[in-house]
Design an enzyme around this catalytic site. Structure first.
Site, mmCIF file in Angstrom:
data_model
loop_
_atom_site.group_PDB
_atom_site.id
_atom_site.type_symbol
_atom_site.label_atom_id
_atom_site.label_comp_id
_atom_site.label_asym_id
_atom_site.label_seq_id
_atom_site.Cartn_x
_atom_site.Cartn_y
_atom_site.Cartn_z
ATOM 1 N N PRO A 213 0.789 -1.228 0.000
ATOM 2 C CA PRO A 213 0.000 0.000 0.000
ATOM 3 C C PRO A 213 0.825 1.284 0.000
ATOM 4 C CG PRO A 213 0.137 -0.817 2.230
ATOM 5 C CD PRO A 213 0.906 -1.793 1.370
ATOM 6 N N CYS A 214 2.120 1.157 0.128
ATOM 7 C CA CYS A 214 2.943 2.358 0.300
ATOM 8 C C CYS A 214 2.676 3.394 -0.802
ATOM 9 C CB CYS A 214 4.417 1.952 0.264
ATOM 10 S SG CYS A 214 5.438 2.987 1.299
ATOM 11 N N GLY A 215 2.339 4.563 -0.427
ATOM 12 C CA GLY A 215 2.148 5.607 -1.432
ATOM 13 C C GLY A 215 0.752 5.689 -2.004
#
Lengths: 221, 334
Positions: free
Chosen positions: A173-175
């Protein structure tokens, strides 16, 4: 419907917002993707804790006919009906010996920590044996494989499914909230907040591509 | 020593005595090797114990490559859960020593994610730390900005149970502060870090919402019991519900947010004697007995629910800044 407070202006979404957005996403998908299986909303009723909000979106048994020689053709991404078949229409006795039916399940789960949706998926062969990431990557569109290799924010990890006690693959999910914010800003002319009903549609229009699932443009309206 | 530091010392020194048996299908020597006795740090992870255990069994193993995993009464153990949490959750009545079985073959990859020893444990720790940072600060920049060698040192301090080294490294982590009425001055984070996040203070000086990283493990049994020894043995992980969800609370002047308040926010269906406005009577007029929380265990301690939650968090959290709570409940009778 007042979506104030459900989609936050930093690209995140609340649990209540996710619930609304998920139903809207599933409805639009059904309406605009007639030849494709639909997403179902799975409540966790078998768990010891019944929290009506704790649910996830599920799309299962999507078949990708995988040629053992190479990765799935890029053109097949264009129209989703091209590379999937209803399970009944596959006659396993006449399957080409080089072709193998790979089955995929996709779950969209809300992350309370990151306040964004997350995509979990897994692949398995017709005998139920899980597919390794290397095999799965060969089923992905070649464009997304390079995206995965080059990008710092889109990568796949093997983690335990938050509810099913089994190893699944997760798209990191980063970003997420940053590009949702960008999508939101670029699509609205008067600087208005993205309506919550479109949150998952927008999210999936990007994320789905990584795993070869296309979002029909009509859904984005 | 400040109260906060003393509690951390107890947490870091906590250990579970383990008696590790080699699975009988893997015993290739005669006589079978005796079990290995190992003291496992509560805040540590099972894969980190393998170098201590393997020497006991290496001469007894059948030929082949190792893929190590543990089980308790046939239930494969999730290696990424801290050892102390596994013990608190799976043993209703403390079993000392805790009897576990080790396997070197036949990794159940359909139920357990793969484990490559220390590297996997480290990856899991850093990821959990990032997630906790995201919850507390709103982003994980503080972890990303830490130098590679500082991150390594932080992990090593946890692996070795070296609280001094960990405490020295904490200011470099710049994790936001969690407001604690009782040890405001003695929190481990440096004063500089308060600007970074944690409990936000708006212009008027009013404290806004705090988000606390919590991992809740709920074991539900169907029947009430008098003594913990009457709790049935666990069969599968499906008997346990896992919730990885932050506790959010608004700090209100004059009001104390207790552990009970935190539990009610996580498990509203088990709110004990505090009545809820809906759901007390079914539509057809039948009554549903509410479920009951029998036990709340954190770091092996059964806590009174009146304790201020911020104290619990600041003193009993794990090194990755997560508070792990094991709960035993009687499920609602329908």
């Amino acid at each position: 419907m007042d979506s104030a407070g459900e989609v936050l202006n930093d690209g995140k979404i609340t649990l209540e917002g996710f619930t609304v957005a998920a139903r809207a996403f599933a409805d639009k998908w059904k309406r605009h993707n007639l030849s494709f299986p639909s997403w179902s909303w799975v409540p966790l009723i078998n768990r010891t804790l019944l929290k009506k909000e704790e649910c996830y979106l599920s799309l299962e048994k999507i078949i990708i006919l995988s040629s053992l020689e190479g990765s799935a053709e890029e053109e097949s991404l264009g129209v989703t009906a091209d590379w999937w078949e209803k399970e009944e229409s596959i006659d396993h006795t006449v399957l080409n010996v080089e072709d193998e039916a790979h089955y995929y399940d996709y779950h969209i789960v809300y992350s309370a920590s990151y306040m964004v949706p997350m995509l979990y998926f897994r692949g398995y062969s017709s005998d139920g044996k899980p597919l390794s990431l290397d095999v799965i990557k060969r089923d992905l569109p070649s464009s997304s494989v390079s995206l995965l290799l080059e990008s710092k924010w889109t990568f796949i990890t093997q983690e335990e499914h938050p509810y099913l006690n089994r190893p699944w693959f997760k798209l990191h999910p980063c970003g997420t909230e940053e590009w949702i914010k960008l999508l939101s800003e670029s699509s609205s002319s008067d600087g208005c907040q993205m309506p919550v009903e479109l949150y998952l549609v927008s999210w999936f229009s990007v994320v789905g591509q990584v795993v070869g699932l296309r979002t029909p443009l009509e859904m984005l309206i | 020593m400040a109260a906060n530091e003393e509690a951390m010392k107890y947490v870091w020194e906590g250990a579970i005595p383990l008696q590790i048996h080699l699975h009988k299908s893997e015993v290739a020597s005669h006589p079978a090797p005796p079990p290995a006795l190992v003291l496992a740090p509560r805040i540590g992870y099972l894969p980190l114990l393998v170098p201590l255990i393997k020497p006991y069994f290496k001469d007894s193993l059948p030929p082949g490559e190792d893929s190590i995993w543990f089980d308790y009464k046939g239930v494969p153990l999730k290696w990424y859960i801290p050892t102390g949490v596994l013990f608190d959750l799976l043993c209703a009545e403390s079993e000392r020593p805790w009897n576990l079985t080790i396997h070197f073959r036949g990794y159940p990859s359909n139920v357990l994610i793969p484990c490559e020893g220390e590297d996997s444990a480290k990856w899991n720790f850093v990821n959990s730390l990032k997630e906790a940072a995201y919850i507390i600060n709103g982003n994980c920049k503080n972890v990303m900005n830490m130098s590679q060698s500082d991150q390594e040192d932080l992990w090593t301090s946890v692996m070795n149970g070296d609280l001094d080294a960990y405490t020295r490294l904490l200011p470099k982590l710049k994790m936001g502060n969690i407001e604690d009425e009782f040890s405001r001055k003695e929190s481990l984070s440096s004063p500089v870090s308060r600007q970074g996040g944690g409990t936000e203070i708006d212009v008027a000086g009013q404290v806004k919402t705090a988000r606390i990283p919590v991992r809740l493990y709920v074991r539900s049994v169907s029947q009430n019991f008098e003594n913990l020894e009457d709790v049935p043995e666990i069969d599968t992980w499906d008997e346990i519900s896992y919730m990885n969800r932050p506790v959010e609370f608004l700090k209100e002047k004059g009001k104390c947010f207790t552990l009970r308040d935190a539990m009610e926010s996580l498990l509203p269906e088990y709110s004990g004697d505090r009545a809820q406005t809906s759901g007390e009577e079914e539509a057809d007029g039948s009554q549903e007995t509410r479920g009951e929380i029998k036990l709340v265990r954190i770091q092996g301690i059964e806590l009174k629910l009146e304790i201020p939650f911020s104290w619990v968090v600041n003193n009993l959290m794990n090194p990755e800044f997560y508070l792990h709570i094991s709960v035993l409940v009687i499920g609602p009778q329908r």
